[in-house]
Design a protein around this motif. Structure first.
Motif, PDB file in Angstrom:
ATOM      1  N   SER A 292       0.827  -1.208   0.000  1.00  0.00           N
ATOM      2  CA  SER A 292       0.000   0.000   0.000  1.00  0.00           C
ATOM      3  C   SER A 292       0.858   1.255   0.000  1.00  0.00           C
ATOM      4  O   SER A 292       0.511   2.250  -0.663  1.00  0.00           O
ATOM      5  N   ALA A 293       1.956   1.222   0.727  1.00  0.00           N
ATOM      6  CA  ALA A 293       2.814   2.406   0.814  1.00  0.00           C
ATOM      7  C   ALA A 293       3.708   2.561  -0.414  1.00  0.00           C
ATOM      8  O   ALA A 293       3.732   3.611  -1.061  1.00  0.00           O
ATOM      9  N   VAL A 294       4.417   1.487  -0.769  1.00  0.00           N
ATOM     10  CA  VAL A 294       5.407   1.576  -1.846  1.00  0.00           C
ATOM     11  C   VAL A 294       4.737   1.780  -3.198  1.00  0.00           C
ATOM     12  O   VAL A 294       5.167   2.606  -4.006  1.00  0.00           O
ATOM     13  N   HIS A 295       3.635   1.050  -3.461  1.00  0.00           N
ATOM     14  CA  HIS A 295       3.017   1.158  -4.779  1.00  0.00           C
ATOM     15  C   HIS A 295       2.389   2.527  -4.987  1.00  0.00           C
ATOM     16  O   HIS A 295       2.361   3.077  -6.085  1.00  0.00           O
ATOM     17  N   GLN A 296       1.899   3.142  -3.894  1.00  0.00           N
ATOM     18  CA  GLN A 296       1.320   4.474  -4.014  1.00  0.00           C
ATOM     19  C   GLN A 296       2.391   5.491  -4.376  1.00  0.00           C
ATOM     20  O   GLN A 296       2.184   6.353  -5.233  1.00  0.00           O
ATOM     21  N   SER A 308      -5.518  -0.533 -11.372  1.00  0.00           N
ATOM     22  CA  SER A 308      -5.185  -1.760 -12.099  1.00  0.00           C
ATOM     23  C   SER A 308      -4.091  -2.536 -11.370  1.00  0.00           C
ATOM     24  O   SER A 308      -4.196  -3.748 -11.172  1.00  0.00           O
ATOM     25  N   ASN A 309      -3.033  -1.848 -10.962  1.00  0.00           N
ATOM     26  CA  ASN A 309      -1.944  -2.522 -10.232  1.00  0.00           C
ATOM     27  C   ASN A 309      -2.424  -3.049  -8.878  1.00  0.00           C
ATOM     28  O   ASN A 309      -1.989  -4.110  -8.420  1.00  0.00           O
ATOM     29  N   ASP A 310      -3.294  -2.294  -8.264  1.00  0.00           N
ATOM     30  CA  ASP A 310      -3.807  -2.719  -6.958  1.00  0.00           C
ATOM     31  C   ASP A 310      -4.631  -3.999  -7.088  1.00  0.00           C
ATOM     32  O   ASP A 310      -4.589  -4.875  -6.218  1.00  0.00           O
ATOM     33  N   LEU A 311      -5.362  -4.128  -8.186  1.00  0.00           N
ATOM     34  CA  LEU A 311      -6.167  -5.322  -8.418  1.00  0.00           C
ATOM     35  C   LEU A 311      -5.276  -6.549  -8.631  1.00  0.00           C
ATOM     36  O   LEU A 311      -5.565  -7.634  -8.127  1.00  0.00           O
TER      37      LEU A 311
END
Length: 415
Positions: A292-296, A308-311
């Motif tokens: 949640s932190a790094v991808h944001q 899309s990446n979160d899915l």
């Protein structure tokens, strides 16, 4: 004919009496567990009330000899009663002397907790007596002297009417179906500084833990709490604070369970099966929080589609978590059946440890495929443990391969 028969009988009795009253003192022993009062995981000990019966022949008039008994792993003792009949002044050469001992005792035991809470324990009591030239424990005082010596006798018992250990189930010996196993043997000369060999008695009890308490009060709640981590994917990726608040709260709950379980076990230098599962719960929570932190941060910099990446991440984490839980619960069910059938005491040639064969060579003409490890034997126990470890490693590799293959397939489907 009648006269010759009588002479032969008298001659036989005379020979038997000489055998009984010469050489090492023969002592017949039986051991009964009146009550198994406590099995202490944290203290690495168990407490019981026992009744022990000893019989031997007096070798001279007024013989006041009594067998020397050293309880090697005893850490607490309380005599309840002891009687020896007949008294020394009434003993004649050849008289059978009987001693009955009843006591409460506490014994040290190194528990094997690798598989906790689906573990199986072999409690033991070790008694060492005098030199083998001076004393010999036997199964039957008369039969042992006139025919073949019985060195592995069925002389143990337990009073199941007063068995109160709700979290432990009594198990029978795999070969003899005994709850309590009494074995007569000798000490290893390497254990003596002068290389002496002493008479030894091993008394064993077999217990399997009833794990349902840990399953419903710890494992299942951990599964539910850790599964709630996926609820954070319902929160928009941009709201990182709310997401981290969810996972942080759940992480604290898992850690609290870890500290609660720590009080139920000793400070052992290895991880149990339940420890591995708790760390898996911690890791899935940490991975989801980290994502949640790094991808944001990454998506803000690259301006990519965060949803899309979160899915994709959600599908991968769910697959990882489901596969891990299926494997873990299958392992618990498999091990329960595995131990109940006691099939691990019979080891296949591929998994058998060579130490068994080095210390206990196969009899001539015996098929190696029919080799049976005796779990009560020290060397065979090492062989069985090694075989179980090898089989467990194989299972872990298979599960790891399946997990990797499934994650790869999910990634291909998404692409």
């Amino acid at each position: 004919s009648t006269q010759s028969t009588g002479v032969s009988s008298d001659k036989m009795e005379s020979e038997v009496s000489e055998v009984l009253l010469s050489g090492p003192r023969r002592v017949q022993m039986s051991f009964t567990v009146a009550q198994l009062s406590e099995v202490n995981d944290v203290g690495q000990s168990f407490s019981l009330t026992y009744f022990m019966s000893l019989s031997w022949h007096a070798r001279e008039d007024g013989d006041d000899w009594f067998p020397y008994l050293e309880w090697k792993n005893e850490i607490g003792h309380e005599d309840l009663s002891q009687s020896v009949k007949p008294p020394p002044d009434l003993r004649r050469r050849g008289t059978v002397v009987k001693a009955n001992i009843r006591a409460n005792a506490v014994f040290a035991e190194q528990f094997e907790l690798h598989a906790f809470p689906v573990d199986y324990q072999k409690l033991h009591i070790c008694i060492v007596s005098d030199h083998v030239e001076n004393i010999k424990f036997v199964a039957n005082l008369e039969t042992d002297m006139t025919t073949l010596p019985l060195t592995r006798a069925s002389l143990g018992a337990i009073n199941t009417d007063y068995y109160t250990q709700l979290h432990w189930r009594l198990e029978r010996h795999v070969d003899t179906s005994e709850f309590v196993r009494v074995e007569f043997g000798e000490t290893d000369p390497l254990d003596s500084g002068e290389g002496h060999v002493y008479t030894q008695v091993l008394i064993r009890l077999y217990l399997m833990r009833r794990f349902q308490n840990y399953l419903w009060n710890f494992i299942v709640p951990l599964t539910i709490v850790s599964t709630m981590n996926f609820a954070q994917f319902a929160i928009p990726p941009a709201e990182v604070g709310d997401r981290l608040a969810v996972t942080s709260t759940l992480l604290l709950a898992v850690v609290a369970v870890k500290f609660t379980l720590a009080d139920k076990l000793p400070n052992i230098p290895y991880l149990t099966t339940l420890d591995y599962y708790i760390f898996a719960c911690i890791m899935i929570t940490a991975l989801i929080s980290g994502w949640s932190a790094v991808h944001q941060i990454k998506d803000i910099r690259s301006h990519q589609d965060a949803d899309s990446n979160d899915l994709i991440a959600m599908y991968l984490f769910i697959a990882l978590w489901v596969i891990g839980n299926v494997w873990f619960y299958w392992m618990i069910a498999h091990r329960t059946t595995f131990l109940s059938g006691r099939s691990w005491t019979r080891v296949t040639p591929d998994a058998r440890c060579t130490l068994c064969l080095e210390k206990r060579p196969l009899p001539d003409g015996m098929d190696p495929a029919e080799f049976v490890c005796d779990p009560t034997d020290t060397y065979s126990k090492q062989g069985c443990d090694a075989a179980r470890g090898l089989l467990l490693k194989r299972e872990k590799w298979v599960c790891a391969e399946l997990l990797g293959l499934m994650l790869y397939q999910l990634s291909l489907i998404h692409i």
